[in-house]
Design a protein around this motif. Sequence first.
Motif, PDB file in Angstrom:
ATOM      1  N   LEU A  77       0.828  -1.209   0.000  1.00  0.00           N
ATOM      2  CA  LEU A  77       0.000   0.000   0.000  1.00  0.00           C
ATOM      3  C   LEU A  77       0.863   1.260   0.000  1.00  0.00           C
ATOM      4  N   GLU A  78       1.941   1.241   0.767  1.00  0.00           N
ATOM      5  CA  GLU A  78       2.851   2.391   0.789  1.00  0.00           C
ATOM      6  C   GLU A  78       3.453   2.638  -0.599  1.00  0.00           C
ATOM      7  N   TYR A  79       3.737   1.557  -1.325  1.00  0.00           N
ATOM      8  CA  TYR A  79       4.368   1.688  -2.632  1.00  0.00           C
ATOM      9  C   TYR A  79       3.395   2.163  -3.713  1.00  0.00           C
ATOM     10  N   VAL A  80       2.117   1.766  -3.626  1.00  0.00           N
ATOM     11  CA  VAL A  80       1.190   2.039  -4.727  1.00  0.00           C
ATOM     12  C   VAL A  80       0.309   3.252  -4.484  1.00  0.00           C
ATOM     13  N   GLU A  81       0.317   3.827  -3.285  1.00  0.00           N
ATOM     14  CA  GLU A  81      -0.679   4.844  -2.935  1.00  0.00           C
ATOM     15  C   GLU A  81      -0.617   6.080  -3.839  1.00  0.00           C
ATOM     16  N   VAL A  82       0.586   6.540  -4.184  1.00  0.00           N
ATOM     17  CA  VAL A  82       0.676   7.739  -5.019  1.00  0.00           C
ATOM     18  C   VAL A  82       0.115   7.470  -6.412  1.00  0.00           C
TER      19      VAL A  82
ATOM     20  N   GLN B 198       6.414   1.448  14.459  1.00  0.00           N
ATOM     21  CA  GLN B 198       6.420   0.821  13.140  1.00  0.00           C
ATOM     22  C   GLN B 198       7.084   1.720  12.101  1.00  0.00           C
ATOM     23  N   PRO B 199       8.031   1.178  11.338  1.00  0.00           N
ATOM     24  CA  PRO B 199       8.709   1.968  10.304  1.00  0.00           C
ATOM     25  C   PRO B 199       7.842   2.125   9.066  1.00  0.00           C
ATOM     26  N   MET B 200       8.302   2.959   8.149  1.00  0.00           N
ATOM     27  CA  MET B 200       7.614   3.125   6.872  1.00  0.00           C
ATOM     28  C   MET B 200       8.654   3.024   5.752  1.00  0.00           C
ATOM     29  N   PRO B 201       8.563   2.040   4.866  1.00  0.00           N
ATOM     30  CA  PRO B 201       7.592   0.943   4.868  1.00  0.00           C
ATOM     31  C   PRO B 201       7.954  -0.104   5.913  1.00  0.00           C
ATOM     32  N   PRO B 202       6.979  -0.928   6.342  1.00  0.00           N
ATOM     33  CA  PRO B 202       7.263  -1.930   7.373  1.00  0.00           C
ATOM     34  C   PRO B 202       8.348  -2.920   6.977  1.00  0.00           C
TER      35      PRO B 202
END
Length: 356
Positions: free
Chosen positions: A95-100, A142-146
């Motif tokens: 989700l972090e990778y595709v959100e933009v 929790q880091p970003m991305p996990p």
Amino acid sequence: MDMSELLKNVCEKYKRSVRENPDTVGQVETTFRLLSYVIAGRLRNAQVLSELMYTSSNLLVFLNDAILKQTAKIIPKVSASQEPSGAAAGTLTVLEYVEVFVEVAANKLWGEVGKWIVIATIQICKATLRFYLLATYKHGIQPMPPIAPLDRQLVSKKNKEAQQLTEQEDSRTWRSWIQKWFYCSHDLHLETVWESHEENISCPSPGHEDMGHPHPDRYPCGRRKDLAPTPLSRQRVWAETLHIVKPIVHLMSMYGFGLSSWKPWLISCGMDISSLTMMGDPADLNQNEKGELRRRTFMLLYYLLRSPFYDRYSQAKIIFLMKILADNIPGTSLLIRPLLAYLPTWQKVYFYVWSA
């Protein structure tokens, strides 16, 4: 051959090519990322294509890392109770990778209303997964991305060391079996043979290693004991909760007060500062958690780029400074001028500016 067998063969061939050609795979990943920068601002629908290329590069890295981890066996097997945690962390990373890209595509297809519906849906999903990890599996800060990208150079080094160790173990094993044959041929007791076998093999073979207690040097990117999530106090749990719910609260305040209001900006900034303050002294945290808190502290600078502060105060100053650099420092104009042209578009993308 049916479709399922064809897909299975294609997947196996791809996995084999990744295992056998990690350097080439890395070059392909880098090419995708560079293309995303080259395309930006140069073609029709450039923003969508650029984000697609950039997202594809991140997902390709994520997929190839998973293959390399599985092949190199650098992460120990987890119990059945831990598997959902890995699935949730993997979903959150994707989700972090595709959100933009999803936001940009939704805006292109469905306009502003569709864009904000997609943004709200993604933020709710992310918050739900983060609460799930925090409450169920005690994932602390929790880091970003996990799931961070794999250190390919470190893995390559460890794989070479593991190969050398395996060759040494094979050599010891052959010597022990030769001794066994020799002793047996001279009617020696079997107990003596196995004692000799155990003395000669000082390191367990990979197939018989206790996966519950992996050797720390064999899993450079795995869950080592010193990097286990730090148990959080009640105050830190509330601090992490503030960090998790902040995007939802920000979206609700934007809906309630309007996009140009200062209230969403102030509420979000106040929640970020409160969360970091409530975390207290990070001395007892592990290195990953300390790094995440440093990242969150640094990301406070993003409030200079977030509307309405950016529109009213920092925009003119940032553009003026960038133009001075481009005009007076040789070579910088090649980087700065495309960035200046893309800055207005970049600043309007919610997940670029507010994802942190």
